[in-house]
Design a protein around this motif. Structure first.
Motif, PDB file in Angstrom:
ATOM      1  N   TRP A 175      -7.713  -3.877   3.818  1.00  0.00           N
ATOM      2  CA  TRP A 175      -8.707  -4.367   4.768  1.00  0.00           C
ATOM      3  C   TRP A 175      -9.269  -5.720   4.315  1.00  0.00           C
ATOM      4  O   TRP A 175      -9.335  -6.676   5.107  1.00  0.00           O
ATOM      5  N   ALA A 176      -9.657  -5.812   3.040  1.00  0.00           N
ATOM      6  CA  ALA A 176     -10.241  -7.054   2.527  1.00  0.00           C
ATOM      7  C   ALA A 176      -9.226  -8.199   2.527  1.00  0.00           C
ATOM      8  O   ALA A 176      -9.523  -9.315   2.952  1.00  0.00           O
TER       9      ALA A 176
ATOM     10  N   HIS B 169      -8.608   5.276  -1.532  1.00  0.00           N
ATOM     11  CA  HIS B 169      -9.645   4.474  -0.863  1.00  0.00           C
ATOM     12  C   HIS B 169      -9.552   3.010  -1.280  1.00  0.00           C
ATOM     13  O   HIS B 169      -9.696   2.106  -0.448  1.00  0.00           O
ATOM     14  N   ALA B 170      -9.307   2.774  -2.567  1.00  0.00           N
ATOM     15  CA  ALA B 170      -9.180   1.394  -3.047  1.00  0.00           C
ATOM     16  C   ALA B 170      -8.010   0.690  -2.365  1.00  0.00           C
ATOM     17  O   ALA B 170      -8.085  -0.505  -2.045  1.00  0.00           O
TER      18      ALA B 170
ATOM     19  N   VAL C 141     -21.242   1.323   3.001  1.00  0.00           N
ATOM     20  CA  VAL C 141     -20.909   2.433   3.893  1.00  0.00           C
ATOM     21  C   VAL C 141     -22.203   3.155   4.274  1.00  0.00           C
ATOM     22  O   VAL C 141     -23.033   3.438   3.404  1.00  0.00           O
TER      23      VAL C 141
ATOM     24  N   LEU D   1     -20.589  -0.317  -1.326  1.00  0.00           N
ATOM     25  CA  LEU D   1     -19.618  -0.870  -0.388  1.00  0.00           C
ATOM     26  C   LEU D   1     -20.198  -1.089   1.003  1.00  0.00           C
ATOM     27  O   LEU D   1     -19.507  -1.575   1.901  1.00  0.00           O
TER      28      LEU D   1
ATOM     29  N   ASN E 160     -20.580   4.550  -2.202  1.00  0.00           N
ATOM     30  CA  ASN E 160     -20.546   4.165  -0.797  1.00  0.00           C
ATOM     31  C   ASN E 160     -21.609   3.116  -0.482  1.00  0.00           C
ATOM     32  O   ASN E 160     -21.365   2.177   0.290  1.00  0.00           O
TER      33      ASN E 160
ATOM     34  N   ASP F 294      -6.840   1.361   0.704  1.00  0.00           N
ATOM     35  CA  ASP F 294      -7.261   1.065   2.077  1.00  0.00           C
ATOM     36  C   ASP F 294      -8.218  -0.133   2.108  1.00  0.00           C
ATOM     37  O   ASP F 294      -8.079  -1.040   2.939  1.00  0.00           O
ATOM     38  N   TYR F 295      -9.170  -0.103   1.197  1.00  0.00           N
ATOM     39  CA  TYR F 295     -10.156  -1.180   1.156  1.00  0.00           C
ATOM     40  C   TYR F 295      -9.491  -2.504   0.802  1.00  0.00           C
ATOM     41  O   TYR F 295      -9.835  -3.550   1.355  1.00  0.00           O
TER      42      TYR F 295
ATOM     43  N   LYS G 247       0.830  -1.203   0.000  1.00  0.00           N
ATOM     44  CA  LYS G 247       0.000   0.000   0.000  1.00  0.00           C
ATOM     45  C   LYS G 247       0.865   1.255   0.000  1.00  0.00           C
ATOM     46  O   LYS G 247       0.585   2.223  -0.715  1.00  0.00           O
TER      47      LYS G 247
END
Length: 204
Positions: free
Chosen positions: A186-187, A179-180, A140, A138, A135, A182-183, A96
């Protein structure tokens, strides 16, 4: 002759005396035999109990040792799995970081055709409605609702063509790329944790 006759017991008395002596002898022998038999049985019982206690103690020790070995194996597997998981998450974090360094390079300039000079990327507009739908896809929560918007709540969304739907959101391509990242971390971290847990269960 008369004196001798007086010293000799009559036959019935002699038989009675002999029978009494035999009875007393038999009783004495029986008593002695009973005492020996009782002590022998008592000794056998004590030995058997001692052997049984020893066997139980050995079995308990063997079970305790096996349980301790199994626990140590489980702890070692859990420790190895945890170390592998942390190493995986660290790798995701480093990937990242490297991608973050690239964001300015891929979101500020572009080349319109092969061999052409690089020029600033045209302004890209993402509307408020686009950001809301992004959002929502996803999961959110909608702003201020505290819960994710679902298709059943469509009626509460701004009408198509209104300012709330079409005004610029302020989101840039760089924001979306960040954001992608971070996501993605996380995933991928969740998947790594799930796989580590499944592997640990299979080993157990």
């Amino acid at each position: 002759m008369g004196a001798l006759e007086q010293l000799v017991w009559p036959l019935p008395a002699r038989l009675t005396a002999v029978a009494l002596a035999c009875t007393l002898s038999a009783a004495a022998v029986g008593s002695v035999a009973y005492g020996f038999g009782f002590r022998y049985a008592e000794s056998l019982g004590a030995t058997g109990m001692a052997n049984l206690k020893s066997t139980h103690a050995q079995q308990a020790l063997a079970v305790e040792t096996a349980n301790r070995v199994q626990l140590l194996q489980q702890v070692n597997r859990a420790t190895e799995t945890e170390a592998l998981l942390y190493a995986t998450v660290d790798r995701f974090t480093e990937e990242k970081r490297q991608l973050q360094e690239r964001i300015p390079h891929v979101t500020t300039q572009y080349i319109a055709a092969p061999g052409a000079a690089a020029e600033p990327i045209p302004r890209c507009v993402f509307t408020a409605g686009w950001l809301r739908d992004y959002n929502t896809a996803l999961g959110v929560p909608a702003s201020g609702s505290g819960t994710a918007t679902t298709t059943s709540e469509k009626a509460t969304w701004p009408a198509t063509g209104t300012d709330a739907e079409l005004l610029e959101s302020g989101v840039t391509p760089a924001d979306i790329l960040a954001h992608a990242q971070d996501y993605g971390v996380w995933a991928r971290s969740n998947i790594a944790q799930l796989n580590a847990l499944l592997d640990l269960q299979e080993k157990d």
